[in-house]
Design a protein around this motif. Structure first.
Motif, PDB file in Angstrom:
ATOM      1  N   THR A 242      49.340  50.913  38.774  1.00  0.00           N
ATOM      2  CA  THR A 242      47.594  51.635  38.545  1.00  0.00           C
ATOM      3  C   THR A 242      47.648  51.377  40.652  1.00  0.00           C
ATOM      4  O   THR A 242      47.155  50.457  40.649  1.00  0.00           O
ATOM      5  CB  THR A 242      46.380  51.810  37.802  1.00  0.00           C
ATOM      6  OG1 THR A 242      46.593  50.143  37.657  1.00  0.00           O
ATOM      7  CG2 THR A 242      47.239  51.777  36.328  1.00  0.00           C
ATOM      8  N   ASP A 243      46.865  52.285  40.314  1.00  0.00           N
ATOM      9  CA  ASP A 243      46.169  52.210  41.669  1.00  0.00           C
ATOM     10  C   ASP A 243      44.973  51.626  41.306  1.00  0.00           C
ATOM     11  O   ASP A 243      44.413  50.054  42.099  1.00  0.00           O
ATOM     12  CB  ASP A 243      45.458  53.673  42.012  1.00  0.00           C
ATOM     13  CG  ASP A 243      45.039  53.735  43.668  1.00  0.00           C
ATOM     14  OD1 ASP A 243      44.606  52.543  44.199  1.00  0.00           O
ATOM     15  OD2 ASP A 243      44.604  55.014  44.093  1.00  0.00           O
ATOM     16  N   LYS A 244      43.961  51.327  40.742  1.00  0.00           N
ATOM     17  CA  LYS A 244      42.436  50.660  41.169  1.00  0.00           C
ATOM     18  C   LYS A 244      43.001  49.296  39.639  1.00  0.00           C
ATOM     19  O   LYS A 244      43.741  49.860  38.609  1.00  0.00           O
ATOM     20  CB  LYS A 244      41.286  51.584  40.349  1.00  0.00           C
ATOM     21  CG  LYS A 244      40.928  52.278  40.732  1.00  0.00           C
ATOM     22  CD  LYS A 244      40.498  52.441  42.067  1.00  0.00           C
ATOM     23  CE  LYS A 244      40.009  53.421  42.638  1.00  0.00           C
ATOM     24  NZ  LYS A 244      40.862  53.313  43.943  1.00  0.00           N
ATOM     25  N   GLU A 245      41.924  48.175  39.883  1.00  0.00           N
ATOM     26  CA  GLU A 245      42.570  46.825  39.182  1.00  0.00           C
ATOM     27  C   GLU A 245      42.422  47.491  37.283  1.00  0.00           C
ATOM     28  O   GLU A 245      41.847  48.694  37.312  1.00  0.00           O
ATOM     29  CB  GLU A 245      41.694  46.246  39.090  1.00  0.00           C
ATOM     30  CG  GLU A 245      41.487  45.138  38.824  1.00  0.00           C
ATOM     31  CD  GLU A 245      40.703  44.125  38.946  1.00  0.00           C
ATOM     32  OE1 GLU A 245      40.791  42.513  39.995  1.00  0.00           O
ATOM     33  OE2 GLU A 245      39.130  43.863  38.467  1.00  0.00           O
TER      34      GLU A 245
ATOM     35  N   SER B 182      45.334  45.094  41.129  1.00  0.00           N
ATOM     36  CA  SER B 182      45.257  47.415  42.274  1.00  0.00           C
ATOM     37  C   SER B 182      46.597  46.900  43.330  1.00  0.00           C
ATOM     38  O   SER B 182      46.770  46.039  43.765  1.00  0.00           O
ATOM     39  CB  SER B 182      43.715  47.324  42.489  1.00  0.00           C
ATOM     40  OG  SER B 182      43.338  45.871  43.818  1.00  0.00           O
TER      41      SER B 182
ATOM     42  N   LYS C 198      47.820  40.605  36.779  1.00  0.00           N
ATOM     43  CA  LYS C 198      46.758  41.124  37.285  1.00  0.00           C
ATOM     44  C   LYS C 198      46.436  39.636  38.537  1.00  0.00           C
ATOM     45  O   LYS C 198      46.046  40.115  39.702  1.00  0.00           O
ATOM     46  CB  LYS C 198      45.939  40.534  35.869  1.00  0.00           C
ATOM     47  CG  LYS C 198      44.410  40.982  37.091  1.00  0.00           C
ATOM     48  CD  LYS C 198      43.393  41.180  35.730  1.00  0.00           C
ATOM     49  CE  LYS C 198      42.318  42.169  36.329  1.00  0.00           C
ATOM     50  NZ  LYS C 198      41.591  42.563  35.634  1.00  0.00           N
TER      51      LYS C 198
ATOM     52  N   GLU D  28      45.055  47.310  46.002  1.00  0.00           N
ATOM     53  CA  GLU D  28      44.740  46.698  46.903  1.00  0.00           C
ATOM     54  C   GLU D  28      45.070  45.344  47.349  1.00  0.00           C
ATOM     55  O   GLU D  28      45.199  44.540  48.315  1.00  0.00           O
ATOM     56  CB  GLU D  28      43.106  47.169  46.729  1.00  0.00           C
ATOM     57  CG  GLU D  28      42.687  46.924  48.667  1.00  0.00           C
ATOM     58  CD  GLU D  28      41.048  47.008  48.510  1.00  0.00           C
ATOM     59  OE1 GLU D  28      40.384  47.622  47.193  1.00  0.00           O
ATOM     60  OE2 GLU D  28      40.057  46.676  48.998  1.00  0.00           O
TER      61      GLU D  28
ATOM     62  N   CYS E 224      52.916  47.426  39.991  1.00  0.00           N
ATOM     63  CA  CYS E 224      52.033  48.122  40.709  1.00  0.00           C
ATOM     64  C   CYS E 224      52.002  49.610  39.641  1.00  0.00           C
ATOM     65  O   CYS E 224      52.335  50.776  40.422  1.00  0.00           O
ATOM     66  CB  CYS E 224      52.306  49.309  42.452  1.00  0.00           C
ATOM     67  SG  CYS E 224      51.254  50.154  42.840  1.00  0.00           S
TER      68      CYS E 224
END
Ligand SMILES: [Zn+2]
Length: 253
Positions: A193-196, A202, A171, A204, A191
């Motif tokens: 998931t998309d969101k944290e 995340s 994380k 991003e 990777c």
């Protein structure tokens, strides 16, 4: 140096029992993902990282004939549940299996594998080596650098070997860890998931890390049911792509 993606699925695999294929196209074989594990081949050595529940199937599928050492990223079920298959395999080959991991993870290995430490014959089948974050160690002449990663309530270990690094189930990382990844050619990073998430970076954030470290190539693994291979590929900048089970990555080292 060659890296084989034995499996690239997140904790519950794709399809998972409760989500099926989720947002993934079930007709694309690249969306069928066993749990995450890789095999590194370098200087005639075969280094396995993690033993997920499908490790038997993964090793058979990739026709792996030799394992010289086993490295653990951490002790969660999806990375350690296949431990006995690998121990038994190397024991049958007459080998002592060298296993590397953090003190915490090796203690958990001993807990899960109590039967293998009951008598000398069994316990002689493995040789446990505790690794310390940021202290490089040698695996049969190959230098490995363990990097500290924060993974929810526990720490996990990232590994850098020459120009390659494997960073799964992470994380956050200290700046020290990110700085030690600078200069790599090829980065294999999770990777999920998309969101944290509670224990996962995340998309991003990982793209910011890529900007900072600047590897030549970045590959995404530990992919969950929300990541369709083709859709994720289209969303990513140049030089970044998702992996699939059975994929082989060649690295100049
Ligand atoms: Zn995992």
């Amino acid at each position: 140096m060659k890296v084989t993606i034995l499996g690239c699925g997140a904790s519950y695999g794709v399809p998972s029992l409760f989500k099926g294929f989720g947002k993934c196209n079930p007709n694309n074989p690249k969306n069928v993902r066993f749990r995450s594990s890789i095999l590194i081949e370098k200087q005639e050595q075969h280094i396995l990282i993690d033993t997920p529940p499908e490790i038997r199937l993964e090793l058979l599928r990739a026709k792996v004939k030799k394992i010289d050492a086993l490295l653990y990223t951490h002790c969660h079920y999806d990375h350690m549940a296949g431990a006995e298959d690998v121990r038994k395999y190397t024991q049958k080959l007459g080998q002592v299996l060298d296993i590397y991991g953090s003190r915490f993870d090796l203690n958990e290995y001993k807990n899960q594998m109590r039967h293998a430490f009951k008598d000398k014959k069994q316990s002689d089948s493995v040789n446990l080596h505790t690794v310390q974050f940021y202290h490089p160690f040698e695996v049969n002449g190959i230098t490995v650098l363990p990097i500290k990663q924060y993974h929810g309530t526990i720490n996990s270990v990232g590994y850098r070997i020459g120009n390659f690094a494997y960073s799964t189930d992470v994380k956050t990382m200290d700046k020290k860890g990110l700085d030690l990844l600078k200069g790599i050619d090829t980065w294999l990073i999770e990777c999920t998931t998309d969101k944290e998430a509670l224990a996962h970076v995340s998309l991003e954030q990982l793209l910011e890390w890529v900007d900072y470290i600047k590897p030549k190539y970045t590959y995404l693994t530990h992919l969950g049911t929300e990541w369709d291979y083709d859709k994720l590929s289209k969303r990513l900048p140049k030089n970044i792509c998702p992996v699939y089970d059975g994929m082989i990555i060649k690295i100049n080292s």
